[in-house]
Design a protein around this motif. Structure first.
Motif, PDB file in Angstrom:
ATOM      1  N   GLY A  59       0.629  -1.211  -0.100  1.00 55.60           N
ATOM      2  CA  GLY A  59       0.143  -0.025  -0.088  1.00 55.60           C
ATOM      3  C   GLY A  59       1.217   1.242   0.182  1.00 55.60           C
ATOM      4  N   LYS A  60       2.010   1.486   0.993  1.00 51.93           N
ATOM      5  CA  LYS A  60       2.790   2.187   0.798  1.00 51.93           C
ATOM      6  C   LYS A  60       2.984   2.801  -0.865  1.00 51.93           C
ATOM      7  N   ALA A  61       3.912   1.778  -0.839  1.00 55.39           N
ATOM      8  CA  ALA A  61       4.508   1.891  -2.394  1.00 55.39           C
ATOM      9  C   ALA A  61       3.271   2.915  -3.982  1.00 55.39           C
ATOM     10  N   PHE A  62       2.193   1.600  -3.169  1.00 52.57           N
ATOM     11  CA  PHE A  62       0.912   2.134  -4.286  1.00 52.57           C
ATOM     12  C   PHE A  62       1.307   3.795  -4.537  1.00 52.57           C
ATOM     13  N   VAL A  63       0.567   4.221  -2.913  1.00 49.50           N
ATOM     14  CA  VAL A  63       0.373   5.450  -2.901  1.00 49.50           C
ATOM     15  C   VAL A  63       1.221   6.181  -3.431  1.00 49.50           C
TER      16      VAL A  63
END
Length: 519
Positions: free
Chosen positions: A91-95
């Motif tokens: 999730g952190k990488a995605f955003v």
């Protein structure tokens, strides 16, 4: 003026144990092979460079016989969900990743390899106001947030032929889309000519690092207008010399025939492509009976038997062979039944893609058909965490049957299905010759190293009628070859995965080199 390669193990791939110690290359062609002294005396001053291989092994350069080149190139620049162990890290990488065409996309999650499965609620929290899409590793299942779901015009009650919308027990859409339900996303993700060219360049550069200088690819229907996709292919393949053999998706085959595009020597055209089912991991591959871990479904029928017959008839009317994605045993049965009714034109072969779960009686029927089979040995490694759960022990006997498929007499060609899987040919050679992954044991279906290498060297060129000058190392053939530190024939188990590629040579020109000291 040419280069003499000496003191090596040069495997011509003409026969299992055919080895030459030296090879003379001039410009784009192999001129001669044999003993070093003989070649030195024969060609004298024409030898301007001598490369001491120092015992390294040389093979014909590799062809990936089933890949999605533009899709692979796009995936290289996106968030790789397969590289994260937890959903929070993903999730952190995605955003933080940049949106493309206003759409946030991450590629290749596998819920069996994450600490918990992604959900619509999780994706909505990441992207409450912008459209977002997370693709499963097989690309037959995607997760979309509410913004994108509404943008697509879907409702929980929407019925989609050849696909479906996932539902919660409450009847609310759960954000998962399957197979044909994914098709409207193609337009949202489609690239411009320049973006597709950039994706192709990225893909080809990466493939060179694996010793791959040619590919059979299927992505003409997903990345914009057909003419513009072909323009990108035309320009980049002429620029790089990389050869692409194009399958033509049935959604664009009529347009392809009408435009009758002129193609350069770096491009060739193959079969009409269609899908019969989905993928095993997302439980959309079409099985003869329900999944062992979900008896309520046996997969998705992308085309009914009647539709499948009409598609094959259309291909035949254009003089095309047919290439069908078939993973489940019922999907294979459906396709084989149609091919028996409408056989390929004389002297040609239809293409069975994947053939993951094959009942014994289907092997006997395949034996009677003029077909080639695209196999992906790496699927054994990729599916190991869930294959037994999906199929159960008895049906697992029908799966990943490389040796049995080879014994039908069909021409087997090896591919990765990238970006579905990693195009590293070493993984395929390891899977094909070892036959074990996790708790899955298919040692009764392994190939010899020679047979495994044929999947990526000689056989793909037989499939495209280019085997008179490519796919083997012989005088008069194109100087397309790879140099590895060690001879694959002498390696077992994980040593295969550690064998380092030293150099990739395409038409006599080095396109990848890991060790500049070699020369």
């Amino acid at each position: 003026m040419g280069t003499l390669y000496v003191n090596g193990v040069i495997r011509t791939m003409t026969h299992e144990n055919e080895v030459q110690p030296a090879m003379f290359v001039e410009e784009t062609r192999i001129i001669a092979m044999g003993e070093e002294g003989t070649l030195r005396r024969r060609f004298g001053r024409r030898v301007t460079t001598i490369v001491d291989l120092n015992g390294k092994a040389v093979y014909p350069a590799f062809t990936d016989a089933h890949i999605h080149l533009i899709g692979y190139g796009e995936a290289i620049g996106r968030v790789d969900a397969s590289s994260y162990a937890t959903l929070d890290e993903l999730g952190k990488a995605f955003v933080q990743a940049e949106a493309v065409n206003g759409l946030h996309v991450a590629e290749g999650y596998d819920e069996t390899k994450l600490d918990r499965a992604p959900t619509k609620a999780w994706l909505n929290q990441l992207f409450p106001t912008e459209p977002a899409l997370l693709k499963r590793t097989d690309r037959h299942t995607v997760l979309v947030n509410d913004v994108l779901f509404k943008q697509l015009g879907y409702k929980a009650s929407t019925v989609i032929e050849g696909g479906k919308i996932g539902l919660l027990e409450t009847g609310e859409a759960d954000g998962f889309l399957y197979d044909a339900a994914i098709e409207p996303l193609y337009a949202l993700q489609s690239g411009s000519v320049e973006r597709n060219k950039a994706s192709l360049r990225s893909a080809i550069k990466n493939l060179y690092r694996y010793g791959i200088i040619a590919a059979h690819t299927e992505d003409l229907a997903y990345h914009g207008e057909l003419s513009e996709v072909l323009q990108a292919y035309r320009e980049v393949t002429e620029e790089t010399g990389f050869h692409a053999h194009l399958l033509v998706h049935h959604l664009v085959v009529d347009q392809f025939i009408q435009t009758n595009p002129e193609l350069p020597p770096t491009l060739s055209v193959g079969a009409m492509k269609l899908f019969v089912d989905g993928a095993l991991g997302g439980r959309t591959a079409l099985l003869g009976r329900g999944y062992s871990d979900d008896a309520t479904t046996r997969g998705i029928e992308v085309h009914s038997p009647e539709q499948l017959e009409q598609l094959v008839k259309r291909a035949r009317s254009y003089g095309f062979t047919v290439a069908a994605h078939v993973i489940g045993d019922l999907a294979i049965e459906r396709f084989v039944t149609v091919l028996e009714k409408y056989p390929a034109p004389k002297g040609t072969r239809d293409r069975i893609i994947h053939a993951t779960v094959v009942r014994p009686e289907l092997l006997a029927r395949i034996r009677k058909l003029p077909v080639l089979i695209d196999v992906q040995p790496v699927f054994l490694l990729d599916d190991a965490d869930f294959a037994q759960d999906r199929l159960g022990l008895n049906r697992l006997d029908w799966a990943y049957r490389l040796k049995s498929l080879a014994e039908t007499g069909a021409l087997l060609c090896g591919g990765s299905d990238a970006p579905i899987s990693d195009p590293d040919v070493r993984r395929a050679l390891y899977a094909a010759t070892t036959g074990t992954a996790g708790n899955v044991n298919k040692t009764n279906e392994v190939l010899s190293m020679y047979e495994a290498l044929l999947l990526f060297t000689k056989n793909p060129h037989i499939a495209t009628d280019t085997h008179g000058r490519k796919g083997m190392l012989l005088p008069g053939y194109d100087a397309d070859f790879v140099i590895f530190e060690q001879d694959f024939y002498l390696l077992r188990g994980e040593d295969i995965l550690r064998n380092q590629l030293v150099e990739t040579v395409q038409a006599g020109k080095t396109v990848f080199q890991a060790d500049p000291v070699l020369r």
